[in-house]
Design an enzyme around this catalytic site. Structure first.
Site, PDB file in Angstrom:
ATOM      1  N   SER A  43      40.515  80.565  47.076  1.00 10.87           N
ATOM      2  CA  SER A  43      41.712  81.343  46.812  1.00 10.87           C
ATOM      3  C   SER A  43      41.646  82.573  47.695  1.00 10.87           C
ATOM      4  CB  SER A  43      41.735  81.740  45.343  1.00 10.87           C
ATOM      5  OG  SER A  43      42.433  82.951  45.150  1.00 10.87           O
TER       6      SER A  43
ATOM      7  N   ARG B  65      77.179  48.163  65.019  1.00 15.09           N
ATOM      8  CA  ARG B  65      76.145  49.217  65.045  1.00 15.09           C
ATOM      9  C   ARG B  65      76.773  50.482  64.479  1.00 15.09           C
ATOM     10  NH1 ARG B  65      75.131  49.065  70.975  1.00 15.09           N
ATOM     11  NH2 ARG B  65      74.187  51.080  70.589  1.00 15.09           N
TER      12      ARG B  65
END
Lengths: 455, 455, 455, 455
Positions: free
Chosen positions: D274, D313
């Site tokens: 930490s 497409r």
């Protein structure tokens, strides 16, 4: 939300996910458990018969179950309580052996698998119907030319047969997937409170095997209370199907636009009207399929998220499945049925398709010309060259052919007869026919496979 | 899915989204439309009364509506048809003016807004109840110390009052949001087929204004048929609330773990039992809230996706909202009610909290020692130094204080009295109390604002 | 994924989310923290200057940071380590006070808020540009008629000005939202390890206030480490905007279809070509916006899901935000910029719009005729009557007007002059103009508000 | 976002999705296409060699490609342009034949499939590593007892071997899935502009077959430009895996809580610290896996949504895949690698597990007692009976055994020796061992299958 159900859903599937079906799935588990345990002498033989006799959904008080579930946190607890009471009324001794050795989740999960199996069978059949309709379209429209479109712009001619063949091939892939996943998905859940079947002493596995036989479900290596990949695999396989249904509906709805008008949903009296516009014929089936295609992905993301369940049985994730999994099956079932229904009688306007090929004054044949010039000029040069002619044609609102004819370099490479051929859509379809044949062949071989493949 | 409704949902909200309420919302629109048009002389005054008289959901045949919707693609078409018939039975002339100048979506969307308004009112009230319960907890447990936990590891002491204050502050933010969005969301939908109100000639805007008055809904600058940001804003604001409810439920369920046992859901006879384990008391409310927290985000993503609607009125996206928006409100409402109900009577075990502070043999005070040493040694050096001591304490299963006491450097900087203070949780709470005061102050000022702020 | 960034994203926004900007955001926090603490005498005044001097991203070794983050689990830990080293090189004493009293998340979250603030400012400006372009279109095309389309079918005439006005009104709503949320979102994160600021003794709040002043960020009632509604509110407000951008792009791309051709993206040399089709001009901007509209909802659902964070600081949920929040801002920014760019110079073909109104041989005027007949025949009868004529016209490929003219009942109610008027699109636009005026008025008042409203 | 990549991702996978790898995938397609066409005499043999020579990513100018993609809308267009130039520099003739007969999407999709194949190979190997680590844990901890937990509450004893066996079995299912889908997914994309291969005349299929051979990819019945189920199937199969990885990480992180402390991530110097708390050891790997588990479902929902692509497409949907599919593989790869790395050296504290079994003063054995009493008292009565005793024990903070011992009815049915047995966790593990054996057996048979099964 009953009012909208007939629009969005399909009875044939929804029946497997009604309250009553949910209950019956669990009761089928309880009855089979009792019979399996009786066969192995774990509980008295009488008890099994007495319990089985009461495992019928219509004997249960739904109001009580519902309130019990709200209190207990799941449906199995009040169900077991009520079942015990029902059995006890006739046979006090037998009532002692209700739910013997099982945990709530065993009944709930196995019940869900049984519901899912029925739904998958019905979906398979409907998919076959849809595939066969599409195959008919492919065959009938093998030579129907229309504009192929990419990025929502006309690109090159294709045939409607080829377009439908890509739909068909996708549907057949989904059928294959749904067949493949069955052995992994249609399995028993049976582990007791923490997956050890401790309450059954050393008989746990024997009971599991007998129970699997009763329900015609495979027995997995280990219970899967907190491992939900099977459920989510079933749902996401249906989600893949949903994507294809949405794609087909998108295509149909675009082809049905007033300005394109190549295809329309079958005309049905009263269908797709407007509350105010007398001329309207709205593509209702497409709207349903497309709305389901918007909804299923979000539901799937819930199931994927919910897989992160805690320890031996989770908190929140499992509960999230209870309504979401049925919802997915129901929406996919509804969309599939809608699409299968319109595919049967899709209105296809070949004349309009042909007309639409002419809308661009020949621009759609630009690649054909380019490829004819490419061997002499090179692909890149031919591309630039034809692109310029296309631009001129567009700016001057003239036909591409006319513009090309005026250019000496073209005359030197392409005769008027060459140009005739190049501006004929039927001459520029490449191997569309062969692709169609391959799809149809794969489709018929699939038919054979799946006939045997299903359960 | 009625069987599970009492578990996952809340009647008080669900009543606003029943079939009957959906219908009534649309009928309220039709009645108000007739009255508004009559006021302006667009339709005869008689017609308005005759139409209004029939705009009652209980007069309608739901089966017919439902089948009609499946055919037409939306509910407004069969509703208008049936309403016209009902009116005609009494007053043939009036029947001519049913739905005059409106389109299906006007009725459907405005009906939804009316349903939503009722639901938001109810949610506001329940949020106030929850906030007040949390405020009580904050006040009572201002000095109750427990381990603060980060990354699921004990970190430093906090107070339960502070923990609950962060919950409360979040809930109050949601109340503020729900108040803020009302003027933007609670608006009329009225545009006719394509948003021009053409069927009303030049009277469209006047009718819209009168209609807005009838329904007490603001009239937006322009109809919003294909712009759904209002609907999705309402849903996502509820989605934000759902996230907080889920966070609180996650906290409670983690604190309620057998091994931590600092908090538990109120004990209710029969609640949270197991079908097989006699000792179990499952956190049922948390399971419901957490399952809703898994479900709402996926539903929201559908609504965000569905915003991409075509032209003047869309195909698929709009239809996707019909069940999804109510589902979101319903799930959030259910989760909120469950959480509000347990918050009222949450069982909080201050002694166990205190016990748990001691589990690590003082490691939880490591930062306190580090900060005490930092002015002399520097933050980084103090950090490394205490980290080493912590490691030793952990490996040798000794208390951190004892390990520290043996180190000469510590003795030189920290007296035994210093260490007493450093290992007292109440001495290392920083400005927790001031944060609590700020939250409570903001909470009470919110009370005042929202009292006036609501509609 | 740099290769695709210029396509999908926008430098002006992405610069705020580069590695370097991320780092600088955190360093701005560290520098401001040191200055705030020095002002209050918590750390020496010298230390603040020494620390501030090193808080520049370009002084840092990114490789080391990156590896450090992989080890520690977040970026703040290696950043603090490296910053401490940099400061120590010049001023050993000052190095003791780096990151004094803060936790990793304070630096990371506050840094994110600073990045977000810059991005929101830029987005506001681009939204203003887009809104102004749209307002210009609204004004220029107030009288340009085209087919209004619902369910992808032609419905009734509208004007392009009205269509663009609905776009504009939605964009202005988003601007209002983005202004409204600023005070709630642009706040400091500062709470130390568990939200008590314990490491600062009783000075925590004073430091917080001073730090807020340094960074021009409001200080919220309480730290919000595990309450992420602010972050998700910002993201979902952008998500609402994304939906509208997608809707506009969907409209443009549909209008740009070869067969409709009413609108096209501005022509730019080399833009939107095909690798093989010389005639193609693909709507590239629409493809980018639509792809972002597909992507953002899924990312949002992640943020909503991730709100369920544990205790004082969560495990997994918080970490999920680190890339997802920037991604959302980046995709929305890219889409916004693309759309703003084409809106400036959208090619609008009024002649083609007019042509398309004639495609249906008058069917688009069916409602006009119906409403003209309704006062005599009743709305329902008129509807059925015109619907039948429309059907005949369609089947016989004749004009609706001709079909109607042959029916005696029509002649008796509508003169030839009446019919002329009814088949003139400009005569059936209702209050389109008034709606346009309302939107433009709201738009200009918004301009004034937001000028003052922004920070 | 490079700074966070080493934390969230894994080089071994990400290398397959770098800009350079993306480019190389497409270039491998272009080179193979040229060779295939040369083999069939479609283009000159020389041309193939000249083109192949230039198909190397490092020869390309990324800046130019990137800008070209932003203009053209995809990467293939500038790639083909640059490749043509590169080839022309050496062989003008050959340059004519670059990209002969293909479309952009052929190169882009086939390139993606090649990248995906490499990634799947690597993932398979890592999955095998993870599975083998888990199998080792299963074997070593076959007899290590700990509390089984459901709904986050202690339920009954299990063994850690069984717990890990459920993990292993799930991982092996994913391996089976990933093997099964390969033939359906690893296929060529090759159809030309609209899927007809028209530019190749009647040679399209022959070229496709030769190209498939070159790339060792199967040739599907028909091109699949707008049918994306293959891509989404790959992604969702990885998504299923992600769910399991998340589930395992959730379990580990819960077991690693300070208060439970049964398992912890391997200790690595500097890992999981930490920035302020010296004693912290954060479960970094779990945080990464859990954050990925939050992120992947949202990305999947995008892919499912994007399947609805237009015509031959699509517009938007296809483009959405370009970054999302790699992102999914990358996140799953990163999570898998993190988990595989900690599984190898997971710290398992059997003593603490045993201790935790005692936390409830015997309540965890309640079901055992109940089942022992059930044959005499009936399951339901025994359940109520033991539940009451459990409640007393809890309220009076006494051991369940002591409470039971005082009840005459118990003494009459259960001797003190019976009670000894019932309160021994090893005596209440049911068929845990048999389940473990089944999983291990299935695991080793899987090893054999997959060895042969992979490609």
């Amino acid at each position: 939300m009953t009012l909208l159900s007939p629009l969005f859903r399909w009875d044939a599937i929804d029946n497997f996910f009604s309250d009553s079906a949910r209950l019956q799935g669990m009761l089928d588990f309880e009855a089979a458990l009792a019979r399996a345990e009786a066969r192995l002498g774990v509980i008295p033989r009488d008890a099994a018969a007495a319990i089985t006799a009461k495992c019928q959904a219509q004997l249960f008080d739904f109001q009580v179950l519902s309130e019990g579930a709200a209190l207990a946190g799941n449906l199995a607890i009040p169900l077991v309580k009520q079942l015990t009471k029902l059995v006890a009324a006739d046979n006090k001794e037998a009532a002692r052996f209700v739910h013997w050795g099982a945990t709530s989740q065993d009944a709930i999960d196995t019940g869900s698998i049984l519901q899912l199996r029925s739904a998958l069978d019905r979906i398979d059949a409907e998919l076959e119907r849809l595939a066969n309709s599409l195959a008919r379209i492919v065959r009938s429209h093998r030579s129907t030319v229309l504009p192929g479109r990419t990025w929502l712009q006309q690109a090159l001619p294709i045939t409607f047969g080829l377009k439908a063949a890509t739909w068909l091939d996708a549907i057949d892939r989904h059928r294959a997937r749904l067949t493949e996943i069955r052995p992994r998905i249609l399995v028993l859940q049976f582990g007791g409170a923490v997956g050890t079947l401790a309450a059954l002493g050393d008989k746990g596995l024997a009971v599991a095997n007998a129970l699997g036989e009763e329900l015609q479900l495979a027995v997995p290596p280990v219970p899967w209370h907190a491992h939900r990949d099977r459920i989510v695999e079933a749902a996401s396989t249906l989600g893949l199907l949903m994507g294809t249904l949405g794609k087909i509906a998108r295509d149909i709805s675009l082809l049905a636009q007033t300005e394109i008008a190549e295809v329309s949903e079958p005309s049905v009296e009263g269908r797709g009207g407007s509350s105010t516009l007398p001329q309207k014929r709205n593509p209702v089936a497409c709207s349903v399929v497309l709305s389901a295609a918007d909804r299923v992905p979000g539901l799937l993301s819930t199931l994927f998220t919910s897989m992160v369940q805690e320890h031996e049985r989770g908190l929140g994730g499992w509960q999230a499945e209870w309504e979401v999994m049925p919802e997915i099956v129901s929406l996919v079932g509804g969309a599939l049925h809608h699409l299968a229904s319109i595919a049967d009688a899709l209105q296809i306007d070949a004349a309009k398709m042909s007309e639409n090929l002419d809308l661009t004054r020949g621009l759609i044949y630009a690649e054909a010309v380019q490829m004819a010039l490419a061997p002499s000029l090179g692909r890149a040069a031919a591309h630039e060259f034809v692109a310029a002619a296309a631009k001129t044609a567009q700016e001057q609102a003239r036909s591409l052919r006319d513009v090309l004819a005026e250019i000496p370099e073209v005359a030197s490479h392409l005769s008027s007869r060459d140009l005739d051929r190049l501006f004929d859509p039927k001459q520029y379809l490449g191997v569309a026919d062969q692709f169609i044949d391959r799809v149809l062949q794969s489709h018929s071989s699939h038919g054979h496979k799946s006939a045997g493949g299903r359960r």
